[in-house]
Motif scaffolding. Structure first.
Motif, PDB file in Angstrom:
ATOM      1  N   PHE A 154       0.863  -1.191   0.000  1.00  0.00           N
ATOM      2  CA  PHE A 154       0.000   0.000   0.000  1.00  0.00           C
ATOM      3  C   PHE A 154       0.894   1.234   0.000  1.00  0.00           C
ATOM      4  O   PHE A 154       1.822   1.334   0.806  1.00  0.00           O
ATOM      5  N   ASN A 155       0.625   2.161  -0.912  1.00  0.00           N
ATOM      6  CA  ASN A 155       1.458   3.348  -1.061  1.00  0.00           C
ATOM      7  C   ASN A 155       0.631   4.608  -0.816  1.00  0.00           C
ATOM      8  O   ASN A 155      -0.152   5.020  -1.676  1.00  0.00           O
ATOM      9  N   ASN A 156       0.800   5.184   0.361  1.00  0.00           N
ATOM     10  CA  ASN A 156       0.092   6.414   0.721  1.00  0.00           C
ATOM     11  C   ASN A 156      -1.417   6.292   0.477  1.00  0.00           C
ATOM     12  O   ASN A 156      -2.049   7.162  -0.112  1.00  0.00           O
ATOM     13  N   GLU A 157      -1.981   5.202   0.952  1.00  0.00           N
ATOM     14  CA  GLU A 157      -3.415   4.946   0.777  1.00  0.00           C
ATOM     15  C   GLU A 157      -4.173   5.188   2.076  1.00  0.00           C
ATOM     16  O   GLU A 157      -3.666   4.922   3.170  1.00  0.00           O
ATOM     17  N   ARG A 158      -5.389   5.670   1.924  1.00  0.00           N
ATOM     18  CA  ARG A 158      -6.243   5.925   3.088  1.00  0.00           C
ATOM     19  C   ARG A 158      -6.615   4.609   3.748  1.00  0.00           C
ATOM     20  O   ARG A 158      -6.712   3.573   3.105  1.00  0.00           O
ATOM     21  N   LEU A 159      -6.819   4.674   5.061  1.00  0.00           N
ATOM     22  CA  LEU A 159      -7.146   3.467   5.809  1.00  0.00           C
ATOM     23  C   LEU A 159      -8.418   2.815   5.267  1.00  0.00           C
ATOM     24  O   LEU A 159      -8.519   1.582   5.221  1.00  0.00           O
ATOM     25  N   THR A 160      -9.379   3.635   4.851  1.00  0.00           N
ATOM     26  CA  THR A 160     -10.619   3.065   4.310  1.00  0.00           C
ATOM     27  C   THR A 160     -10.342   2.240   3.046  1.00  0.00           C
ATOM     28  O   THR A 160     -10.960   1.197   2.826  1.00  0.00           O
ATOM     29  N   GLU A 161      -9.402   2.683   2.204  1.00  0.00           N
ATOM     30  CA  GLU A 161      -9.060   1.947   0.992  1.00  0.00           C
ATOM     31  C   GLU A 161      -8.310   0.661   1.331  1.00  0.00           C
ATOM     32  O   GLU A 161      -8.535  -0.385   0.711  1.00  0.00           O
ATOM     33  N   ILE A 162      -7.422   0.758   2.318  1.00  0.00           N
ATOM     34  CA  ILE A 162      -6.681  -0.432   2.738  1.00  0.00           C
ATOM     35  C   ILE A 162      -7.631  -1.470   3.327  1.00  0.00           C
ATOM     36  O   ILE A 162      -7.562  -2.664   3.002  1.00  0.00           O
ATOM     37  N   VAL A 163      -8.548  -1.001   4.174  1.00  0.00           N
ATOM     38  CA  VAL A 163      -9.512  -1.902   4.811  1.00  0.00           C
ATOM     39  C   VAL A 163     -10.392  -2.579   3.763  1.00  0.00           C
ATOM     40  O   VAL A 163     -10.705  -3.775   3.871  1.00  0.00           O
ATOM     41  N   ARG A 164     -10.797  -1.832   2.738  1.00  0.00           N
ATOM     42  CA  ARG A 164     -11.656  -2.399   1.684  1.00  0.00           C
ATOM     43  C   ARG A 164     -10.954  -3.576   0.995  1.00  0.00           C
ATOM     44  O   ARG A 164     -11.567  -4.608   0.703  1.00  0.00           O
ATOM     45  N   LYS A 165      -9.662  -3.420   0.727  1.00  0.00           N
ATOM     46  CA  LYS A 165      -8.912  -4.501   0.078  1.00  0.00           C
ATOM     47  C   LYS A 165      -8.703  -5.679   1.023  1.00  0.00           C
ATOM     48  O   LYS A 165      -8.808  -6.842   0.608  1.00  0.00           O
ATOM     49  N   LEU A 166      -8.412  -5.381   2.285  1.00  0.00           N
ATOM     50  CA  LEU A 166      -8.211  -6.463   3.246  1.00  0.00           C
ATOM     51  C   LEU A 166      -9.486  -7.284   3.431  1.00  0.00           C
ATOM     52  O   LEU A 166      -9.428  -8.500   3.645  1.00  0.00           O
ATOM     53  N   GLU A 167     -10.630  -6.623   3.362  1.00  0.00           N
ATOM     54  CA  GLU A 167     -11.905  -7.340   3.457  1.00  0.00           C
ATOM     55  C   GLU A 167     -12.041  -8.341   2.310  1.00  0.00           C
ATOM     56  O   GLU A 167     -12.500  -9.476   2.500  1.00  0.00           O
ATOM     57  N   LEU A 168     -11.631  -7.925   1.120  1.00  0.00           N
ATOM     58  CA  LEU A 168     -11.707  -8.808  -0.043  1.00  0.00           C
ATOM     59  C   LEU A 168     -10.708  -9.954   0.062  1.00  0.00           C
ATOM     60  O   LEU A 168     -11.029 -11.109  -0.231  1.00  0.00           O
ATOM     61  N   TYR A 169      -9.490  -9.627   0.481  1.00  0.00           N
ATOM     62  CA  TYR A 169      -8.439 -10.631   0.532  1.00  0.00           C
ATOM     63  C   TYR A 169      -8.683 -11.699   1.599  1.00  0.00           C
ATOM     64  O   TYR A 169      -8.330 -12.861   1.409  1.00  0.00           O
ATOM     65  N   TYR A 170      -9.283 -11.286   2.730  1.00  0.00           N
ATOM     66  CA  TYR A 170      -9.421 -12.210   3.865  1.00  0.00           C
ATOM     67  C   TYR A 170     -10.869 -12.555   4.214  1.00  0.00           C
ATOM     68  O   TYR A 170     -11.111 -13.237   5.212  1.00  0.00           O
ATOM     69  N   ASP A 171     -11.820 -12.099   3.403  1.00  0.00           N
ATOM     70  CA  ASP A 171     -13.236 -12.444   3.602  1.00  0.00           C
ATOM     71  C   ASP A 171     -13.686 -12.143   5.027  1.00  0.00           C
ATOM     72  O   ASP A 171     -14.168 -13.007   5.766  1.00  0.00           O
ATOM     73  N   VAL A 172     -13.528 -10.888   5.412  1.00  0.00           N
ATOM     74  CA  VAL A 172     -13.899 -10.443   6.746  1.00  0.00           C
ATOM     75  C   VAL A 172     -14.528  -9.054   6.639  1.00  0.00           C
ATOM     76  O   VAL A 172     -14.253  -8.308   5.694  1.00  0.00           O
ATOM     77  N   THR A 173     -15.372  -8.699   7.595  1.00  0.00           N
ATOM     78  CA  THR A 173     -15.967  -7.361   7.630  1.00  0.00           C
ATOM     79  C   THR A 173     -15.209  -6.506   8.636  1.00  0.00           C
ATOM     80  O   THR A 173     -15.018  -6.915   9.793  1.00  0.00           O
ATOM     81  N   ILE A 174     -14.759  -5.329   8.189  1.00  0.00           N
ATOM     82  CA  ILE A 174     -14.006  -4.426   9.065  1.00  0.00           C
ATOM     83  C   ILE A 174     -14.749  -3.092   9.145  1.00  0.00           C
ATOM     84  O   ILE A 174     -14.948  -2.419   8.131  1.00  0.00           O
ATOM     85  N   ASN A 175     -15.151  -2.733  10.335  1.00  0.00           N
ATOM     86  CA  ASN A 175     -15.872  -1.478  10.551  1.00  0.00           C
ATOM     87  C   ASN A 175     -14.953  -0.450  11.206  1.00  0.00           C
ATOM     88  O   ASN A 175     -14.281  -0.754  12.201  1.00  0.00           O
ATOM     89  N   ILE A 176     -14.911   0.762  10.631  1.00  0.00           N
ATOM     90  CA  ILE A 176     -14.148   1.857  11.233  1.00  0.00           C
ATOM     91  C   ILE A 176     -15.141   2.781  11.926  1.00  0.00           C
ATOM     92  O   ILE A 176     -15.879   3.529  11.274  1.00  0.00           O
ATOM     93  N   VAL A 177     -15.183   2.721  13.235  1.00  0.00           N
ATOM     94  CA  VAL A 177     -16.161   3.488  14.007  1.00  0.00           C
ATOM     95  C   VAL A 177     -15.762   4.954  14.109  1.00  0.00           C
ATOM     96  O   VAL A 177     -16.586   5.854  13.979  1.00  0.00           O
ATOM     97  N   ASN A 178     -14.479   5.211  14.317  1.00  0.00           N
ATOM     98  CA  ASN A 178     -13.987   6.572  14.476  1.00  0.00           C
ATOM     99  C   ASN A 178     -13.719   7.200  13.105  1.00  0.00           C
ATOM    100  O   ASN A 178     -12.790   6.793  12.398  1.00  0.00           O
ATOM    101  N   PRO A 179     -14.505   8.197  12.676  1.00  0.00           N
ATOM    102  CA  PRO A 179     -14.334   8.822  11.352  1.00  0.00           C
ATOM    103  C   PRO A 179     -12.946   9.397  11.132  1.00  0.00           C
ATOM    104  O   PRO A 179     -12.478   9.485   9.994  1.00  0.00           O
TER     105      PRO A 179
END
Length: 323
Positions: A254-279
């Motif tokens: 990941f190169n200077n990517e927002r956490l939301t973008e990183i989380v979206r990819k990790l959800e796809l790669y590992y078949d898990v739901t990741i919720n970011i509560v703190n905006p």
């Protein structure tokens, strides 16, 4: 007599073996002669060619060979051939048509045999297609491909992410379909990112050239360029993060990517739901690399060390909460 011809009439060959034999017969005059000879023998002597009568067919053919060696059999055969001339002419005249029809029918049957390869979460896979093309599949990706490539194109379908090293064939372009996009190539190396949940198709070219079609638009990519097809638009730019293709080696970059973008990819790669509560966490950018085998928990705990946040894991519901 070629043993394959005997097996052909006794249904002892697989579909691909039958097709190869027919193709060879079309090019080999001696083999064509043997095929016609045995076909004529069957018509005259009513040798069995059904699968359940294989032994009967072999025995009949062996007896016929012994009989034809004798002078008496030779005379009988000459007389028989006079009366059967019309039958033989019909058989010979229809031989090439039968071979052509059988060859094309087998081609259609083999073309219809499609395979599906699915790679589960947290894994990756590599496959070599019938034409020599190498395909790498990322986690939660599906490749649909034929057992053999026939016709004027080599077409496969991808859902998820795949890296292609296409075997060159000027006569048969290689076509990749991904959602609403189509990528056409001859011989090249490129990556396709097409997870349905992302609602975009990204094509990244490493070597050669590819033509990308999306709805009514099309572009030609050059090395180190990538296209993004999304919301009816097709845009082209330079590849922003070449290391993103390291996933083939089991590395997520990941190169200077927002956490939301990183989380979206990790959800796809590992078949898990990741919720970011703190905006406030959503827009924090990270540059980092992880090994696929590290697993989702280790990756998140490593990111946590850079900007502190709490991680709650609910394994029963397969949900991770960041807050």
């Amino acid at each position: 007599m070629d043993e394959r011809i005997l097996k052909y009439f006794q249904n002892g060959l697989e579909a691909n073996e039958r097709l190869l034999l027919l193709r060879e017969i079309e090019k080999n005059e001696e083999l064509k002669k043997q095929f016609a000879e045995y076909q004529n023998m069957q018509a005259l002597l009513n040798l069995s060619s059904h699968a359940e009568d294989k032994e009967e067919g072999k025995t009949g053919y062996q007896h016929f060979q012994k009989r034809i060696r004798s002078k008496k059999m030779h005379i009988w055969l000459v007389k028989t051939m006079k009366y059967a001339a019309a039958i033989l002419i019909l058989i010979i005249s229809t031989y090439q048509l039968s071979v052509w029809h059988m060859s094309h029918q087998l081609q259609d049957d083999l073309q219809a045999q499609t395979n599906t390869l699915y790679v589960p979460a947290g894994q990756r896979a590599c496959i070599t297609l019938q034409d020599g093309t190498i395909v790498w599949l990322n986690a939660q990706s599906t490749l649909i491909y034929p057992s053999h490539f026939y016709g004027k194109e080599r077409t496969v379908s991808i859902t998820g992410e795949a890296f292609f090293e296409v075997s060159k064939d000027k006569e048969k372009p290689f076509i990749v379909t991904a959602q609403d996009a189509k990528i056409r190539v001859l011989g090249t190396k490129f990556n396709v990112y097409s997870y349905p949940d992302t609602k975009q198709i990204k094509t990244s070219l490493i070597e050669g050239a590819v033509q990308v079609f999306y709805k009514s638009k099309q572009v030609i990519l050059r090395p180190n360029e990538e296209s993004i097809a999304q919301d009816g638009k097709l845009t082209v730019s330079n590849i922003k993060n070449p290391d993103m293709l390291l996933w083939r080696n089991g590395i997520y970059s990941f190169n200077n990517e927002r956490l939301t973008e990183i989380v979206r990819k990790l959800e796809l790669y590992y078949d898990v739901t990741i919720n970011i509560v703190n905006p406030k966490l959503q827009d924090i950018c990270y540059t980092c690399k992880f090994r696929q085998r590290d697993g989702i928990e280790k990756i998140l705990y490593t990111i946590q060390k850079i900007h502190h946040f709490k991680i709650e894991i609910n394994k029963e519901k397969n949900v991770i909460t960041l807050k």
